[in-house]
Design an enzyme around this catalytic site. Sequence first.
Site, PDB file in Angstrom:
ATOM      1  N   ARG A 136       9.831   8.259  57.950  1.00 10.00           N
ATOM      2  CA  ARG A 136       8.833   7.506  57.335  1.00 10.00           C
ATOM      3  C   ARG A 136       8.133   8.142  56.110  1.00 10.00           C
ATOM      4  O   ARG A 136       8.200   9.375  56.218  1.00 10.00           O
ATOM      5  CB  ARG A 136       7.762   7.190  58.407  1.00 10.00           C
ATOM      6  N   LYS A 160       5.134   9.604  64.654  1.00 10.29           N
ATOM      7  CA  LYS A 160       4.015   9.016  65.399  1.00 10.29           C
ATOM      8  C   LYS A 160       3.523   9.689  66.720  1.00 10.29           C
ATOM      9  O   LYS A 160       4.385  10.003  67.303  1.00 10.29           O
ATOM     10  CB  LYS A 160       4.265   7.571  65.635  1.00 10.29           C
ATOM     11  N   HIS A 235       9.328   1.786  53.558  1.00 13.42           N
ATOM     12  CA  HIS A 235       9.690   1.503  54.829  1.00 13.42           C
ATOM     13  C   HIS A 235      11.097   0.642  54.949  1.00 13.42           C
ATOM     14  O   HIS A 235      11.815   0.641  55.983  1.00 13.42           O
ATOM     15  CB  HIS A 235       8.837   0.718  55.551  1.00 13.42           C
ATOM     16  N   ARG A 238      14.040   2.928  55.697  1.00 11.70           N
ATOM     17  CA  ARG A 238      14.069   3.241  57.186  1.00 11.70           C
ATOM     18  C   ARG A 238      14.742   2.200  57.770  1.00 11.70           C
ATOM     19  O   ARG A 238      15.614   2.427  58.568  1.00 11.70           O
ATOM     20  CB  ARG A 238      12.625   3.534  57.763  1.00 11.70           C
ATOM     21  N   HIS A 261      11.451   6.219  67.994  1.00 11.53           N
ATOM     22  CA  HIS A 261      10.879   4.864  68.463  1.00 11.53           C
ATOM     23  C   HIS A 261      10.543   5.386  70.138  1.00 11.53           C
ATOM     24  O   HIS A 261      11.244   6.061  70.794  1.00 11.53           O
ATOM     25  CB  HIS A 261      11.581   3.594  68.518  1.00 11.53           C
ATOM     26  N   TYR A 270      16.635  -4.200  64.992  1.00  6.83           N
ATOM     27  CA  TYR A 270      17.689  -3.871  63.991  1.00  6.83           C
ATOM     28  C   TYR A 270      18.913  -4.573  64.398  1.00  6.83           C
ATOM     29  O   TYR A 270      19.892  -4.146  63.512  1.00  6.83           O
ATOM     30  CB  TYR A 270      17.499  -2.536  63.594  1.00  6.83           C
TER      31      TYR A 270
END
Length: 291
Positions: A136, A160, A235, A238, A261, A270
């Site tokens: 990111r 994150k 993004h 990514r 994730h 995806y």
Amino acid sequence: MDAFILWMKQAGYTETTRKEYMREVQSYLVSLDGREVHKATKMNVISFLVGKQSTTGEHTRNRTLSAIRTFYAALIDFELAERNPANDVKKSKTEKNKKPVYLEEQDLANALQFINGRYKERNIAIFMLMGYCGLRVGEVHRLNLSHFRKLKGTLEVLGKGRKWNEIPVPELLLPYLAKVEEERIHPYSTREEAFFVSQKKQRLSIRQIQKIAGLTFASFKKHHPHLSDMDLSCHKLRHSFATMLLNNGVDVRIVKELMGHASIETTMIYTHVNDDQKKQAMATMNRNVRF
């Protein structure tokens, strides 16, 4: 608001997330028009979200909802509220069903040819970290010298939720990272460990990273008219990384770990198919059917 800031810092939210959430919550509080925050209802939250929906997309709406939910979670934790009216508000499903925008593998490689300038190697490294490692923009911004394990060929990435993720670096990227480290501008502060340093001798900002990618995309699109309408951003690089892995047969569980994730459901968005794959499937049908 002071309690909210304190709670987010204690919970380990990044500075970028704290700023975004503060901005969203401040707008929400204004919308209450004097109503006491602990007396707000589900309708107040929905009314605020609907008011924003006319000028923002579904992704922004869901981010705003997350900010309000987190705000009330903080108040409850500090015993300043007893319930969270945002918990009963559903997130938009439109964003979940939206097909991610991404570059095909060859287009991603071609885009690198349009990175030029004084800091070419640095900018190529930044572009590749997002397109070939799936970082990111905030993760690129937070990279420190100590996070690059040159001998091991990996990066320690702070993602994150303050979660660390070890990412193996593709061989084609290693020499660029080594070059950046070698030619790194010495920052003003001796305590600054940033991997990417700006001309002003400070950590390269998120906005500067976005600008580097934006200029590259603009130049790339001029020479590739068929992609001129594609909304490209950091993004989207990514997205391209995840799609490239899955198209090359990498197990979705491995992709989940590389992307950092929390849930495999996020990774599953995806697993779309492209037009060439559809044509190949139909060509198989044509070969097998005889009249």
